[in-house]
Design a protein around this motif. Structure first.
Motif: not given
Length: 171
Positions: A7-23, A120-126
């Motif tokens: 499954e490819r991430p949705d082209g309009l996904a938010g940043e975290r969902e996009m990064l997790e999806g591509w991984l 469990a990590t609340p933010s991509l900036d963590a």
């Protein structure tokens, strides 16, 4: 070899969902590149003098998952899985008695733990609890981006190795 179930991430996904999806996409790609091969084929190296094999790639990526998510992100004090002082590249050098089943289970275990720690990590900036062995600090965004790059590069290697083994090629 089938890679069309990924499954490819949705082209309009938010940043975290996009990064997790591509991984996740790239993790599934490596599994697909290894599917349907026997232990001997999974040990076949690319071309001399390289030690690069599909089994080695899976072992290497288990080490990489452990290093970035468990050591750097979470600060866990966990040993290397395959690498030792005597053989710092031990992930690339499976012994005669090392099996695909063990390597795959270990890799999947490290992926599962990585998912837990990232969730469990609340933010991509963590920022990770520990610095990398180079002394640099990294946030979760950087870790995700690096992991995608790591898998993408090695999936290219896996594609070439698989094509050499049985002619199967694909994205």
């Amino acid at each position: 070899m089938t890679t069309d179930e990924r499954e490819r991430p949705d082209g309009l996904a938010g940043e975290r969902e996009m990064l997790e999806g591509w991984l996740e996409f790239h993790r599934a790609t490596l599994a697909a590149k290894c599917a349907g091969l026997d232990g001997k084929q999974l040990r076949e190296t690319s071309v001399p003098p390289s030690d690069l094999s599909l089994l080695g790639l899976v072992r290497h990526l288990a080490e990489v998952e452990r290093g970035w998510f468990r050591r750097v992100l979470a600060g866990e004090d966990v040993p290397h899985i395959y690498c030792t002082e005597a053989d710092p590249d031990g992930d690339w050098h499976p012994a005669e008695d090392d099996t695909w089943e063990e390597a795959y289970a270990t890799w999947q275990g490290e992926i599962a733990r990585a998912r837990e720690l990232a969730a469990a990590t609340p933010s991509l900036d963590a920022v990770g609890a520990k610095r990398h062995r180079t002394g640099t600090a990294h946030n979760l965004r950087w870790i995700y981006t690096h992991m995608i790059e790591e898998y993408a590069r090695h999936n290219g290697h896996a594609d070439l190795i698989r094509e050499r083994i049985d002619g199967a090629a694909g994205e």
